[in-house]
Design an enzyme around this catalytic site. Structure first.
Site, PDB file in Angstrom:
ATOM      1  N   GLY A   1      -2.417 -68.549  10.339  1.00 16.09           N
ATOM      2  CA  GLY A   1      -3.197 -69.787  10.383  1.00 16.09           C
ATOM      3  C   GLY A   1      -4.678 -69.478  10.266  1.00 16.09           C
ATOM      4  N   GLY A   2      -5.352 -69.414  11.415  1.00 16.64           N
ATOM      5  CA  GLY A   2      -6.809 -69.241  11.469  1.00 16.64           C
ATOM      6  C   GLY A   2      -7.357 -68.165  10.538  1.00 16.64           C
TER       7      GLY A   2
ATOM      8  N   SER B   1      -1.201 -66.225  15.902  1.00 16.80           N
ATOM      9  CA  SER B   1      -2.394 -65.384  16.089  1.00 16.80           C
ATOM     10  C   SER B   1      -2.348 -64.070  15.306  1.00 16.80           C
ATOM     11  CB  SER B   1      -2.610 -65.080  17.581  1.00 16.80           C
ATOM     12  OG  SER B   1      -2.854 -66.269  18.291  1.00 16.80           O
TER      13      SER B   1
ATOM     14  N   ASN C   1      -1.444 -70.649   6.258  1.00 23.34           N
ATOM     15  CA  ASN C   1      -1.338 -72.071   6.581  1.00 23.34           C
ATOM     16  C   ASN C   1      -2.735 -72.586   6.887  1.00 23.34           C
ATOM     17  OD1 ASN C   1      -0.771 -74.577   7.597  1.00 23.34           O
ATOM     18  ND2 ASN C   1       0.339 -73.869   9.410  1.00 23.34           N
ATOM     19  N   TRP C   2      -3.285 -73.331   5.934  1.00 20.74           N
ATOM     20  CA  TRP C   2      -4.675 -73.780   6.089  1.00 20.74           C
ATOM     21  C   TRP C   2      -4.798 -75.014   6.968  1.00 20.74           C
ATOM     22  CZ3 TRP C   2      -7.038 -73.244   0.429  1.00 20.74           C
ATOM     23  CH2 TRP C   2      -7.056 -71.882   0.087  1.00 20.74           C
ATOM     24  N   LYS C   3      -3.653 -75.567   7.364  1.00 19.70           N
ATOM     25  CA  LYS C   3      -3.629 -76.769   8.216  1.00 19.70           C
ATOM     26  C   LYS C   3      -4.589 -77.829   7.645  1.00 19.70           C
ATOM     27  CE  LYS C   3      -2.204 -73.834  11.962  1.00 19.70           C
ATOM     28  NZ  LYS C   3      -2.035 -73.639  13.383  1.00 19.70           N
TER      29      LYS C   3
ATOM     30  N   GLU D   1       7.849 -68.320  15.317  1.00  8.07           N
ATOM     31  CA  GLU D   1       6.468 -68.576  15.714  1.00  8.07           C
ATOM     32  C   GLU D   1       6.467 -69.168  17.131  1.00  8.07           C
ATOM     33  OE1 GLU D   1       2.901 -69.630  13.098  1.00  8.07           O
ATOM     34  OE2 GLU D   1       3.780 -71.568  13.551  1.00  8.07           O
TER      35      GLU D   1
ATOM     36  N   HIS E   1       6.841 -76.996  11.314  1.00 10.09           N
ATOM     37  CA  HIS E   1       5.774 -76.350  12.087  1.00 10.09           C
ATOM     38  C   HIS E   1       5.690 -77.035  13.450  1.00 10.09           C
ATOM     39  CE1 HIS E   1       1.877 -75.002  13.417  1.00 10.09           C
ATOM     40  NE2 HIS E   1       2.006 -74.002  12.563  1.00 10.09           N
TER      41      HIS E   1
HETATM   42  P1  PGA Z   1      -2.613 -68.980  13.935  1.00  9.84           P
HETATM   43  O1  PGA Z   1      -1.709 -70.166  13.331  1.00  9.84           O
HETATM   44  O2  PGA Z   1      -2.448 -67.785  13.036  1.00  9.84           O
HETATM   45  O3  PGA Z   1      -4.017 -69.533  13.912  1.00  9.84           O
HETATM   46  O4  PGA Z   1      -2.111 -68.712  15.291  1.00  9.84           O
HETATM   47  C1  PGA Z   1      -0.420 -69.909  12.867  1.00  9.84           C
HETATM   48  C2  PGA Z   1       0.292 -71.195  12.561  1.00  9.84           C
HETATM   49  O5  PGA Z   1       0.120 -72.178  13.296  1.00  9.84           O
HETATM   50  O6  PGA Z   1       1.072 -71.264  11.588  1.00  9.84           O
END
Ligand code: PGA
Length: 262
Positions: free
Chosen positions: A241-242, A220, A11-13, A170, A98
């Site tokens: 995400g990150g 995370s 998820n590149w947001k 999540e 999300h």
């Molecule tokens: P994260 O994000 O891996 O940076 O915690 C996950 C997400 O929000 O889908």
């Protein structure tokens, strides 16, 4: 025994410029080009780069493309929104519900369900996110929250739809950008939640349909903790995400997931 193909979703947001997103995609394409990818992999960039990124990955067919959101109606006077009709055929997956959208734009469970059913009608696999806040967790209401979210979702599905769906557990407090405590959920707790979701699915439908449902963990996820989550029963992949913004780190996560399934 039903085989569930693991899924690694990135998820590149709204983290990358269009140029940076194309660079990450090209680098991922290079890194995975000559490797066997034995799990499903999808990256979810922002809308404006979807078609170019889909074209980059189409060459090898190893990585799918997903959207991060969609509107719950097919068309209408919705300024600034994006319809399933504008992304179907270009994306294979779409994240819905999300927590950042639920929190910041007030997306409700009902809208999430409408989005998921609409996507399925158009052949796009919804990746439906759910999870508890830190307050709900502290109050001992995490399982109650998940139960409520999955029951509403399953009540709106039929058996065929269930088997096409991806559910992500999540916990909101575990998402890297919201994680104020530095705590991460114990993989055994995540496996218990996955089991709970599967039990609810079996109750609504039957054991076989429940066994076919893919359940991911998100929050995370990194290359140094993904193996612990994948080592638990009933966890079929991860939403990242990150770490998905860094091609090498994302590929390392994919490799760890693959190692966990062979
Ligand atoms: P994260 O994000 O891996 O940076 O915690 C996950 C997400 O929000 O889908």
């Amino acid at each position: 025994m039903v085989h569930r193909r693991p899924l690694v979703a990135g998820n590149w947001k709204m983290e990358l410029s269009r140029k940076a997103a194309l660079e990450v995609a090209m680098s991922l394409q290079k890194l995975t080009r000559d490797r066997d990818v034995i799990c499903d992999v999808v990256v979810c960039p922002s809308f404006p780069s979807l078609s170019e990124i889909a074209a980059i990955f189409a060459r090898s067919g190893r990585i799918a493309v997903g959207a991060q959101n969609v509107h719950w109606q097919e068309k209408g006077p919705w300024t600034g929104e994006v319809s399933v009709l504008q992304i179907a055929g270009m994306v294979q997956y779409c994240i819905v519900g999300h927590s950042e959208r639920r929190e910041l734009t007030g997306e409700t469970d009902e809208e999430v369900i409408d989005k998921a059913t609409l996507l399925m009608r158009h052949g796009v696999t919804p990746i439906v996110c759910m999870g508890e806040t830190l307050e709900e967790r502290k109050a001992g209401r995490a399982l109650e929250k998940i139960t409520d979210q999955v029951e509403k979702l399953f009540a709106a599905m039929n058996r065929t739809a269930l088997t096409k769906l991806v559910v992500v557990y999540e916990p909101i407090w575990a998402i890297s950008s919201h994680n104020t405590t530095g705590e991460e959920p114990d993989p055994r707790e995540v496996a218990e939640v996955a089991l709970l979701i599967r039990k609810i699915a079996a109750g609504y439908f039957d054991q076989e349909a429940s066994d076919r449902l893919r359940i991911l963990y998100g929050g995370s996820v990194r290359s140094d903790n993904v193996a612990a989550y994948m080592g638990e029963p009933g966890i079929d992949g991860v939403l990242v995400g990150g770490a998905s913004l860094h091609p090498m780190k994302f590929v390392e996560i994919i490799q760890q997931v693959q190692r966990a399934i062979v």
